[in-house]
Design a protein around this motif. Structure first.
Motif, PDB file in Angstrom:
ATOM      1  N   VAL A 273       0.842  -1.205   0.000  1.00 11.10           N
ATOM      2  CA  VAL A 273       0.000   0.000   0.000  1.00 11.10           C
ATOM      3  C   VAL A 273       0.870   1.246   0.000  1.00 11.10           C
ATOM      4  O   VAL A 273       0.582   2.229  -0.693  1.00 11.10           O
ATOM      5  CB  VAL A 273      -0.951  -0.008   1.215  1.00 11.10           C
ATOM      6  N   ARG A 277       0.695   4.017  -2.788  1.00  9.26           N
ATOM      7  CA  ARG A 277       0.395   5.410  -2.427  1.00  9.26           C
ATOM      8  C   ARG A 277       1.447   6.358  -2.982  1.00  9.26           C
ATOM      9  O   ARG A 277       1.123   7.459  -3.463  1.00  9.26           O
ATOM     10  CB  ARG A 277       0.326   5.540  -0.906  1.00  9.26           C
ATOM     11  N   ALA A 312      -7.313   5.322  -6.610  1.00 12.58           N
ATOM     12  CA  ALA A 312      -7.526   5.775  -5.224  1.00 12.58           C
ATOM     13  C   ALA A 312      -8.391   4.796  -4.453  1.00 12.58           C
ATOM     14  O   ALA A 312      -8.126   4.496  -3.277  1.00 12.58           O
ATOM     15  CB  ALA A 312      -8.164   7.165  -5.230  1.00 12.58           C
ATOM     16  N   ALA A 313      -9.413   4.261  -5.099  1.00 10.65           N
ATOM     17  CA  ALA A 313     -10.303   3.305  -4.434  1.00 10.65           C
ATOM     18  C   ALA A 313      -9.565   2.014  -4.071  1.00 10.65           C
ATOM     19  O   ALA A 313      -9.771   1.449  -2.981  1.00 10.65           O
ATOM     20  CB  ALA A 313     -11.503   2.996  -5.329  1.00 10.65           C
ATOM     21  N   GLU A 316      -7.412   2.613  -0.967  1.00  9.99           N
ATOM     22  CA  GLU A 316      -8.223   2.650   0.261  1.00  9.99           C
ATOM     23  C   GLU A 316      -8.665   1.257   0.662  1.00  9.99           C
ATOM     24  O   GLU A 316      -8.576   0.865   1.842  1.00  9.99           O
ATOM     25  CB  GLU A 316      -9.446   3.552   0.051  1.00  9.99           C
ATOM     26  N   ALA A 317      -9.148   0.472  -0.280  1.00  9.30           N
ATOM     27  CA  ALA A 317      -9.625  -0.878   0.025  1.00  9.30           C
ATOM     28  C   ALA A 317      -8.495  -1.748   0.576  1.00  9.30           C
ATOM     29  O   ALA A 317      -8.680  -2.507   1.540  1.00  9.30           O
ATOM     30  CB  ALA A 317     -10.228  -1.524  -1.223  1.00  9.30           C
ATOM     31  N   ARG A 319      -5.697  -0.790   2.099  1.00  8.26           N
ATOM     32  CA  ARG A 319      -5.293  -0.345   3.440  1.00  8.26           C
ATOM     33  C   ARG A 319      -6.227  -0.910   4.502  1.00  8.26           C
ATOM     34  O   ARG A 319      -5.778  -1.428   5.530  1.00  8.26           O
ATOM     35  CB  ARG A 319      -5.270   1.174   3.510  1.00  8.26           C
ATOM     36  N   TYR A 320      -7.533  -0.846   4.258  1.00  4.47           N
ATOM     37  CA  TYR A 320      -8.469  -1.257   5.296  1.00  4.47           C
ATOM     38  C   TYR A 320      -8.510  -2.766   5.450  1.00  4.47           C
ATOM     39  O   TYR A 320      -8.789  -3.278   6.541  1.00  4.47           O
ATOM     40  CB  TYR A 320      -9.855  -0.679   5.011  1.00  4.47           C
ATOM     41  N   CYS A 347      -3.272  -7.370  -1.547  1.00  9.90           N
ATOM     42  CA  CYS A 347      -2.621  -6.066  -1.617  1.00  9.90           C
ATOM     43  C   CYS A 347      -1.347  -6.094  -2.444  1.00  9.90           C
ATOM     44  O   CYS A 347      -1.042  -5.130  -3.155  1.00  9.90           O
ATOM     45  CB  CYS A 347      -2.319  -5.564  -0.209  1.00  9.90           C
TER      46      CYS A 347
END
Length: 434
Positions: A273, A277, A312-313, A316-317, A319-320, A347
């Motif tokens: 991630v 990023r 971007a989506a 985020e997915a 990371r969570y 990931c």
């Protein structure tokens, strides 16, 4: 509210401190190290940053307070790791492997052995303490739990009872940190060895602490495509003798391997991630200013905007999912083999897609080494292959858990415990046989 993704004040402070260290201390060191053609010199060039990280407590964040560590939860550690990896995943891997080596001592070693080495790790006055983790071998060890003694781990430890020692013969291929700063060895390397030459992998494996400078041990550095600031070696053992008290987890080395790569799964995921990023941050700035010869920045074009929205989506997915896996491991004492495997595979494969899409936005300029995209492309290629490769241990462990009657599609959503057992091992080691 039971489900809450809000960082606490201490987590925000940790994120800020890790980001400042990564950008102000680590980045200039890495820029110099990356340019060095010799892989060992590239690794050695990071030592000033490592010593600064040690002084800041970053190298032992994952160890308990009572033994001198940072006492962080798994979730907390992920917050710091993402910041480091957004600047350099190789350096962060050096820190991660310290954990892969030292955490097994916490889980399975006798108190004296555990305390001796953990306190040395957290109390080194030089700030250079390194720990190596050695599982992989040249012939491959994805099937470390194979029922045939001729498969899997082949580094053999023979018990010399008369001298109270074990004698090691064989080879490890790809261990990180194990060569040490000077190729005389890490301070300690935890090796998974075969202590029974006649049994399968679920009863024949143990762990052994090999200390720096052990006679009969040699190292050859591997020159890699990426993650060049961390060290990988081939270790050759020619009659290496270790005290019998350095051997632990007798016959349970398979469970230790599974638990170690469960701990590292979401860490490797969040490392990916961080790289994703970094690619997105550069590309977003580029798209907001670069016109491609047109009359407006390329972000104004629908194709670019839609692609960046998807990027971007995905970040985020990812990371969570890592946070979820880490939270589950915190709640269930490191049990969460399937979920950790999912976070690692999802990931680390997503990052390659993210970096590739970002390069499409930047265009041919992404190939220019004055910009970071070329390096990020190389770094992304590492993630699906390292830390118990995605087509090997990580997915196979998830598969094994799913065959258990206790597994349901709700178990992780509900946060229910699902202990890992030997009945979940061995799947796929002999194709067509369960």
């Amino acid at each position: 509210m039971a489900v809450d993704f809000t960082l606490s004040r201490s987590q925000r402070d940790l994120k800020r401190r890790a980001r400042e260290f990564a950008r102000e201390v680590l980045r200039p060191v890495v820029e110099r190290a990356e340019a060095l053609p010799d892989p060992q010199e590239a690794f050695r060039a990071t030592r000033p940053a490592y010593e600064a990280a040690y002084a800041a407590g970053l190298t032992t964040l994952f160890l308990p307070h009572e033994l001198g560590g940072g006492g962080l939860s798994q979730v907390d550690f992920l917050v710091a790791v993402e910041e480091l990896c957004a600047v350099d995943p190789g350096f962060a891997t050096t820190l991660l492997v310290n954990g892969l080596a030292l955490k097994p001592l916490l889980w399975a070693a006798p108190d004296e052995l555990r305390d001796r080495w953990i306190r040395r790790a957290t109390g080194d006055p030089t700030g250079r303490f390194l720990a190596g983790w050695a599982v992989s071998e040249r012939g491959g060890t994805a099937n470390f739990d194979h029922p045939d003694h001729r498969a899997g781990v082949q580094l053999v430890a023979t018990h010399d009872r008369a001298r109270g020692e074990y004698v090691l013969h064989g080879e490890k291929h790809w261990p990180c940190n194990a060569g040490g700063w000077d190729l005389q060895g890490a301070d300690l390397t935890v090796c998974i060895v075969r202590t029974d030459r006649t049994a399968g992998g679920t009863s024949a494996l143990s762990a052994v602490v090999v200390e720096r400078g052990a006679p009969g041990l040699s190292f050859e550095v591997i020159d890699k495509l990426a993650h060049r600031t961390c060290q990988n070696v081939t270790m050759t053992f020619r009659g290496v003798r270790v005290p019998e008290e350095n051997v632990f987890a007798h016959g349970d080395g398979d469970l230790l391997v599974n638990r170690a790569f469960t701990w590292s799964g979401p860490i490797a995921g969040i490392a990916a991630v961080g790289v994703a990023r970094a690619a997105f941050e550069f590309t977003l700035k580029w798209a907001r200013t670069f016109t491609g010869g047109g009359s407006a920045p390329v972000i104004e074009h629908q194709a670019v905007g839609n692609l960046l929205a998807d990027v971007a989506a995905r970040i985020e997915a990812a990371r969570y999912l890592c946070w979820k896996a880490a939270h589950y491991l915190d709640r269930h004492d490191g049990q969460g083999q399937a979920l950790a495997g999912m976070s690692k595979t999802f990931c680390t494969e997503l990052v390659t897609q993210v970096v590739n899409d970002c390069m499409r936005v930047v265009g041919v300029n992404a190939l220019d080494r004055r910009f970071p995209m070329e390096r990020l492309y190389r770094e992304a290629a590492v993630f699906p292959l390292y830390d118990a490769g995605n087509l090997a241990m990580q997915r196979r462990r998830t598969w094994g858990v799913m065959t258990d009657p206790g597994y349901t599609p709700d178990v992780f959503a509900d946060g229910d415990p699902l202990p890992f057992t030997r009945s979940m091992e061995g799947i796929g080691t002999v194709p067509g046989v369960r």
